[in-house]
Design a protein around this motif. Structure first.
Motif, PDB file in Angstrom:
ATOM      1  N   ASP A  20       0.867  -1.174   0.000  1.00 23.84           N
ATOM      2  CA  ASP A  20       0.000   0.000   0.000  1.00 23.84           C
ATOM      3  C   ASP A  20       0.907   1.229   0.000  1.00 23.84           C
ATOM      4  O   ASP A  20       1.071   1.900   1.019  1.00 23.84           O
ATOM      5  CB  ASP A  20      -0.900  -0.029   1.251  1.00 23.84           C
ATOM      6  CG  ASP A  20      -1.941   1.077   1.284  1.00 23.84           C
ATOM      7  OD1 ASP A  20      -2.048   1.831   0.290  1.00 23.84           O
ATOM      8  OD2 ASP A  20      -2.639   1.192   2.302  1.00 23.84           O
ATOM      9  N   PRO A  21       1.538   1.542  -1.142  1.00 25.14           N
ATOM     10  CA  PRO A  21       2.592   2.566  -1.181  1.00 25.14           C
ATOM     11  C   PRO A  21       2.146   3.973  -0.816  1.00 25.14           C
ATOM     12  O   PRO A  21       2.977   4.818  -0.529  1.00 25.14           O
ATOM     13  CB  PRO A  21       3.099   2.510  -2.614  1.00 25.14           C
ATOM     14  CG  PRO A  21       2.052   1.826  -3.389  1.00 25.14           C
ATOM     15  CD  PRO A  21       1.294   0.957  -2.455  1.00 25.14           C
ATOM     16  N   GLU A  22       0.863   4.241  -0.791  1.00 25.61           N
ATOM     17  CA  GLU A  22       0.404   5.573  -0.430  1.00 25.61           C
ATOM     18  C   GLU A  22       0.206   5.728   1.075  1.00 25.61           C
ATOM     19  O   GLU A  22      -0.100   6.808   1.550  1.00 25.61           O
ATOM     20  CB  GLU A  22      -0.883   5.890  -1.178  1.00 25.61           C
ATOM     21  CG  GLU A  22      -0.613   5.987  -2.659  1.00 25.61           C
ATOM     22  CD  GLU A  22      -1.854   6.211  -3.466  1.00 25.61           C
ATOM     23  OE1 GLU A  22      -2.925   6.448  -2.884  1.00 25.61           O
ATOM     24  OE2 GLU A  22      -1.736   6.160  -4.684  1.00 25.61           O
ATOM     25  N   PHE A  23       0.400   4.652   1.811  1.00 24.09           N
ATOM     26  CA  PHE A  23       0.275   4.704   3.261  1.00 24.09           C
ATOM     27  C   PHE A  23       1.660   4.942   3.854  1.00 24.09           C
ATOM     28  O   PHE A  23       2.532   4.092   3.790  1.00 24.09           O
ATOM     29  CB  PHE A  23      -0.331   3.402   3.796  1.00 24.09           C
ATOM     30  CG  PHE A  23      -0.413   3.348   5.291  1.00 24.09           C
ATOM     31  CD1 PHE A  23      -1.131   4.293   6.005  1.00 24.09           C
ATOM     32  CD2 PHE A  23       0.237   2.353   5.997  1.00 24.09           C
ATOM     33  CE1 PHE A  23      -1.213   4.247   7.386  1.00 24.09           C
ATOM     34  CE2 PHE A  23       0.161   2.292   7.386  1.00 24.09           C
ATOM     35  CZ  PHE A  23      -0.566   3.241   8.074  1.00 24.09           C
ATOM     36  N   LEU A  24       1.852   6.125   4.397  1.00 27.91           N
ATOM     37  CA  LEU A  24       3.103   6.497   5.044  1.00 27.91           C
ATOM     38  C   LEU A  24       2.825   6.582   6.536  1.00 27.91           C
ATOM     39  O   LEU A  24       1.906   7.280   6.957  1.00 27.91           O
ATOM     40  CB  LEU A  24       3.590   7.846   4.530  1.00 27.91           C
ATOM     41  CG  LEU A  24       3.752   7.997   3.023  1.00 27.91           C
ATOM     42  CD1 LEU A  24       4.074   9.440   2.665  1.00 27.91           C
ATOM     43  CD2 LEU A  24       4.821   7.064   2.506  1.00 27.91           C
ATOM     44  N   LEU A  25       3.612   5.887   7.327  1.00 28.91           N
ATOM     45  CA  LEU A  25       3.373   5.863   8.770  1.00 28.91           C
ATOM     46  C   LEU A  25       4.562   6.463   9.510  1.00 28.91           C
ATOM     47  O   LEU A  25       5.602   5.824   9.661  1.00 28.91           O
ATOM     48  CB  LEU A  25       3.117   4.436   9.244  1.00 28.91           C
ATOM     49  CG  LEU A  25       2.749   4.276  10.717  1.00 28.91           C
ATOM     50  CD1 LEU A  25       1.481   5.066  11.042  1.00 28.91           C
ATOM     51  CD2 LEU A  25       2.545   2.809  11.046  1.00 28.91           C
ATOM     52  N   PRO A  26       4.436   7.714   9.980  1.00 25.76           N
ATOM     53  CA  PRO A  26       5.497   8.330  10.772  1.00 25.76           C
ATOM     54  C   PRO A  26       5.452   7.813  12.211  1.00 25.76           C
ATOM     55  O   PRO A  26       4.395   7.808  12.839  1.00 25.76           O
ATOM     56  CB  PRO A  26       5.182   9.820  10.693  1.00 25.76           C
ATOM     57  CG  PRO A  26       3.727   9.892  10.395  1.00 25.76           C
ATOM     58  CD  PRO A  26       3.336   8.624   9.697  1.00 25.76           C
ATOM     59  N   VAL A  27       6.603   7.362  12.701  1.00 25.30           N
ATOM     60  CA  VAL A  27       6.667   6.764  14.037  1.00 25.30           C
ATOM     61  C   VAL A  27       7.927   7.218  14.768  1.00 25.30           C
ATOM     62  O   VAL A  27       8.892   7.671  14.167  1.00 25.30           O
ATOM     63  CB  VAL A  27       6.664   5.211  13.968  1.00 25.30           C
ATOM     64  CG1 VAL A  27       5.359   4.689  13.416  1.00 25.30           C
ATOM     65  CG2 VAL A  27       7.842   4.684  13.178  1.00 25.30           C
TER      66      VAL A  27
END
Length: 180
Positions: A20-27
């Motif tokens: 799901d390349p449009e899902f960016l998860l900043p952590v």
């Protein structure tokens, strides 16, 4: 020279899903181990904090989210299996579970501070915006349908129309140049 981080360092990472390349998860992460192969540095990390406040959105996109649990195997595995994800009801439950699942992240997705994380996030967003506008232009500039009511095969006119619908000032503010 590539910046490396020490074991035990708390820093920030942008997790990217290959499914799901449009899902960016900043952590926010803590580094558990460091491995260097040639000039590539990979870290074993665990998640300490997630910078996504919409829990439903997060759960929706964590289905099928894959990470590397091993350096030896190039395959990526599902971070949270579907049956386990369905039992997680809150952000604290999710963080507790993720704390038990260390995985590997490449150094180019890690930054020392939150501002660096925002810059990294913006780079990916700019790329995705350009990608989608290029796809839209390609779709709308096909020879067969060109010059009919909403289809335009001239790049300059397409860019003017995009700016006219209200994005021109934002593109200029954030130095985003459409590459069609």
């Amino acid at each position: 020279m590539v910046r490396t981080y020490n074991i035990g360092t708390e820093c920030y990472a942008l997790l990217i899903s290959h499914t799901d390349p449009e899902f960016l998860l900043p952590v926010k992460i803590v580094i558990l181990e460091k491995y260097t192969l040639n000039s590539k540095v990979t870290y074993k990390v665990k998640v300490k904090e997630i910078f996504e406040s919409d829990f439903d959105y997060l759960k929706k996109h964590l289905y099928g989210f894959r990470v590397a649990f091993s350096l030896k195997n190039t395959n990526q595995n599902i971070l949270i299996k579907v049956d386990k994800l369905e039992t997680i009801k809150s952000m604290s439950d999710l963080l507790t579970y993720l704390n038990t699942k260390p995985f590997f992240v490449e150094d180019n997705y890690i930054t020392l501070d939150k501002n660096g994380l925002k810059e990294l996030y913006h780079k990916f967003l700019k790329y995705m915006i350009n990608f989608h506008y290029k796809k839209l232009y390609d779709l709308m500039s096909r020879n067969f349908i060109a010059n009919t009511p909403i289809f335009e095969n001239q790049k300059d006119m397409f860019k003017k129309r995009i700016e006219k619908i209200g994005f021109g000032d934002m593109f200029q503010k954030y130095n985003l140049n459409l590459k069609l």
